[in-house]
Design a protein around this motif. Structure first.
Motif, PDB file in Angstrom:
ATOM      1  N   ARG A   9       0.828  -1.214   0.000  1.00 11.92           N
ATOM      2  CA  ARG A   9       0.000   0.000   0.000  1.00 11.92           C
ATOM      3  C   ARG A   9       0.857   1.255   0.000  1.00 11.92           C
ATOM      4  NH1 ARG A   9      -3.037  -3.571   3.200  1.00 11.92           N
ATOM      5  NH2 ARG A   9      -1.999  -2.896   5.126  1.00 11.92           N
ATOM      6  N   ALA A  10       1.994   1.198   0.724  1.00  9.93           N
ATOM      7  CA  ALA A  10       2.896   2.352   0.739  1.00  9.93           C
ATOM      8  C   ALA A  10       3.459   2.627  -0.652  1.00  9.93           C
ATOM      9  CB  ALA A  10       4.034   2.110   1.728  1.00  9.93           C
ATOM     10  N   ARG A  11       3.543   1.594  -1.487  1.00 13.99           N
ATOM     11  CA  ARG A  11       4.032   1.753  -2.862  1.00 13.99           C
ATOM     12  C   ARG A  11       2.913   2.146  -3.821  1.00 13.99           C
ATOM     13  NH1 ARG A  11       7.838   1.312  -0.028  1.00 13.99           N
ATOM     14  NH2 ARG A  11       9.747   0.084  -0.335  1.00 13.99           N
ATOM     15  N   GLY A  12       1.686   2.261  -3.282  1.00 11.88           N
ATOM     16  CA  GLY A  12       0.556   2.654  -4.121  1.00 11.88           C
ATOM     17  C   GLY A  12       0.073   1.559  -5.048  1.00 11.88           C
ATOM     18  N   LEU A  13       0.305   0.295  -4.653  1.00  9.07           N
ATOM     19  CA  LEU A  13      -0.073  -0.838  -5.494  1.00  9.07           C
ATOM     20  C   LEU A  13      -1.293  -1.555  -4.934  1.00  9.07           C
ATOM     21  CD1 LEU A  13       3.453  -2.414  -6.098  1.00  9.07           C
ATOM     22  CD2 LEU A  13       2.129  -1.066  -7.735  1.00  9.07           C
ATOM     23  N   THR A  14      -2.134  -2.065  -5.824  1.00  7.18           N
ATOM     24  CA  THR A  14      -3.244  -2.912  -5.414  1.00  7.18           C
ATOM     25  C   THR A  14      -2.766  -4.356  -5.386  1.00  7.18           C
ATOM     26  OG1 THR A  14      -3.991  -3.307  -7.681  1.00  7.18           O
ATOM     27  CG2 THR A  14      -4.861  -1.344  -6.559  1.00  7.18           C
ATOM     28  N   GLN A  15      -3.566  -5.214  -4.764  1.00 10.33           N
ATOM     29  CA  GLN A  15      -3.222  -6.633  -4.757  1.00 10.33           C
ATOM     30  C   GLN A  15      -3.163  -7.176  -6.181  1.00 10.33           C
ATOM     31  OE1 GLN A  15      -5.953  -8.784  -2.202  1.00 10.33           O
ATOM     32  NE2 GLN A  15      -4.696  -8.376  -0.378  1.00 10.33           N
ATOM     33  N   GLN A  17      -2.304  -5.546  -8.899  1.00 11.21           N
ATOM     34  CA  GLN A  17      -1.074  -5.099  -9.550  1.00 11.21           C
ATOM     35  C   GLN A  17       0.139  -5.898  -9.079  1.00 11.21           C
ATOM     36  OE1 GLN A  17      -1.598  -0.957  -8.410  1.00 11.21           O
ATOM     37  NE2 GLN A  17      -1.854  -0.338 -10.553  1.00 11.21           N
ATOM     38  N   LEU A  18       0.220  -6.146  -7.756  1.00  8.78           N
ATOM     39  CA  LEU A  18       1.333  -6.936  -7.239  1.00  8.78           C
ATOM     40  C   LEU A  18       1.255  -8.372  -7.756  1.00  8.78           C
ATOM     41  CD1 LEU A  18       3.832  -7.232  -5.498  1.00  8.78           C
ATOM     42  CD2 LEU A  18       2.349  -7.644  -3.515  1.00  8.78           C
ATOM     43  N   ALA A  19       0.044  -8.901  -7.849  1.00 10.72           N
ATOM     44  CA  ALA A  19      -0.133 -10.253  -8.378  1.00 10.72           C
ATOM     45  C   ALA A  19       0.391 -10.351  -9.805  1.00 10.72           C
ATOM     46  CB  ALA A  19      -1.613 -10.643  -8.325  1.00 10.72           C
ATOM     47  N   ALA A  20       0.113  -9.326 -10.605  1.00  9.48           N
ATOM     48  CA  ALA A  20       0.595  -9.320 -11.993  1.00  9.48           C
ATOM     49  C   ALA A  20       2.117  -9.266 -12.035  1.00  9.48           C
ATOM     50  CB  ALA A  20      -0.007  -8.131 -12.742  1.00  9.48           C
ATOM     51  N   MET A  21       2.705  -8.491 -11.152  1.00  4.98           N
ATOM     52  CA  MET A  21       4.163  -8.380 -11.103  1.00  4.98           C
ATOM     53  C   MET A  21       4.810  -9.710 -10.722  1.00  4.98           C
ATOM     54  SD  MET A  21       4.271  -4.674  -9.166  1.00  4.98           S
ATOM     55  CE  MET A  21       6.044  -4.565  -8.986  1.00  4.98           C
ATOM     56  N   SER A  28      -3.478 -15.560  -4.012  1.00  2.77           N
ATOM     57  CA  SER A  28      -2.155 -15.843  -3.452  1.00  2.77           C
ATOM     58  C   SER A  28      -1.623 -14.635  -2.702  1.00  2.77           C
ATOM     59  CB  SER A  28      -1.181 -16.242  -4.568  1.00  2.77           C
ATOM     60  OG  SER A  28      -1.560 -17.463  -5.164  1.00  2.77           O
ATOM     61  N   ILE A  29      -1.807 -13.447  -3.278  1.00  4.02           N
ATOM     62  CA  ILE A  29      -1.333 -12.228  -2.611  1.00  4.02           C
ATOM     63  C   ILE A  29      -2.028 -12.063  -1.270  1.00  4.02           C
ATOM     64  CG2 ILE A  29      -1.183  -9.715  -2.741  1.00  4.02           C
ATOM     65  CD1 ILE A  29       0.699 -11.193  -4.627  1.00  4.02           C
ATOM     66  N   SER A  30      -3.334 -12.307  -1.243  1.00  3.19           N
ATOM     67  CA  SER A  30      -4.082 -12.197   0.008  1.00  3.19           C
ATOM     68  C   SER A  30      -3.544 -13.167   1.040  1.00  3.19           C
ATOM     69  CB  SER A  30      -5.565 -12.468  -0.252  1.00  3.19           C
ATOM     70  OG  SER A  30      -6.306 -12.398   0.954  1.00  3.19           O
ATOM     71  N   ARG A  31      -3.205 -14.393   0.601  1.00  7.51           N
ATOM     72  CA  ARG A  31      -2.653 -15.380   1.527  1.00  7.51           C
ATOM     73  C   ARG A  31      -1.281 -14.954   2.035  1.00  7.51           C
ATOM     74  NH1 ARG A  31      -4.282 -20.753  -1.981  1.00  7.51           N
ATOM     75  NH2 ARG A  31      -6.443 -20.913  -1.251  1.00  7.51           N
ATOM     76  N   TYR A  32      -0.451 -14.416   1.144  1.00  7.68           N
ATOM     77  CA  TYR A  32       0.878 -13.955   1.567  1.00  7.68           C
ATOM     78  C   TYR A  32       0.742 -12.880   2.635  1.00  7.68           C
ATOM     79  CZ  TYR A  32       2.404 -16.049  -2.898  1.00  7.68           C
ATOM     80  OH  TYR A  32       2.647 -16.889  -3.949  1.00  7.68           O
ATOM     81  N   GLU A  33      -0.208 -11.972   2.428  1.00  3.76           N
ATOM     82  CA  GLU A  33      -0.353 -10.844   3.340  1.00  3.76           C
ATOM     83  C   GLU A  33      -0.958 -11.242   4.680  1.00  3.76           C
ATOM     84  OE1 GLU A  33      -0.753  -7.331  -0.055  1.00  3.76           O
ATOM     85  OE2 GLU A  33      -2.447  -7.747   1.273  1.00  3.76           O
TER      86      GLU A  33
END
Length: 205
Positions: A9-15, A17-21, A28-33
């Motif tokens: 969130r500090a980087r201004g990214l949504t889940q 967007q991070l998933a795509a990266m 998976s992103i939700s589980r990581y977090e």
């Protein structure tokens, strides 16, 4: 709970967007977090690379272990000089390294005070190479059993082989290098501050 969401969130990214990266799905992103999925060291390093941060920034230090079944060892911004004696006054952890419980048992380490530092200098070669990392067991500062220790010798922080001088009074300790090009010296034991015993050299991380 990990700090992945906080950093994202500090980087201004949504889940999404991070998933795509990371080329994974948002689940998976939700589980990581939320720590519902196993966070391995390679995965944490990959996430840190995408978020342009350090692994330590993704770890909740209060938990002591972020990845399921793993323990986190801090790497300190202190350089034990296996040579001329160097000390960085800050003991702030600059990174964390994850080890499985079985690895911790093999190393003879509990969840007690342990950490990693980087070697500087060649006085302990070939046993310890300059630039390598060494795990230090800070719960073991008993030099009655000779070994390699990180110690403040009155002049600097060094990593050396320590051995008590038999029959000396007051007690004295031989401070020895494994590199024959470096001389050993003797100091009073009361002048030494032993940080901990060197357990294992990490040659490649």
């Amino acid at each position: 709970m990990s700090r992945i969401g906080e950093v994202r969130r500090a980087r201004g990214l949504t889940q999404k967007q991070l998933a795509a990266m990371l080329e994974v799905d948002t689940v998976s992103i939700s589980r990581y977090e939320n720590d519902d999925n196993k966070l391995t060291l390679p995965l944490l390093r990959r996430i840190a690379g995408k978020l342009d941060c350090r692994v330590v920034d993704l770890i909740d230090e209060a938990d002591g272990a972020t990845a399921t079944g793993h323990s986190s060892l801090p790497e300190y911004d202190i350089r034990a000089a296996a040579g001329g004696g160097a000390l960085n006054d800050s003991e702030e952890a600059v990174d964390h390294w994850l080890f499985s419980e079985s690895q911790m048992e093999q190393l003879g380490l509990s969840r007690g005070p342990a950490g990693m530092i980087r070697i500087v200098g060649d006085s302990m070669e070939p046993t310890l190479r300059s630039g390598s990392r060494v795990i230090i067991d800070r719960s073991d500062n008993d030099i009655s059993t000779p070994g390699i220790f990180v110690v403040w010798d009155g002049a600097g922080l060094v990593i050396k082989r320590l051995e008590r001088v038999f029959g000396s009074e007051p007690r004295k300790v031989k401070v020895k290098s494994d590199n024959p090009l470096h001389d050993e010296y003797v100091v009073r034991e009361e002048d030494l501050h032993v940080i901990g015993r060197a357990r294992v050299e990490i040659k490649l991380l």
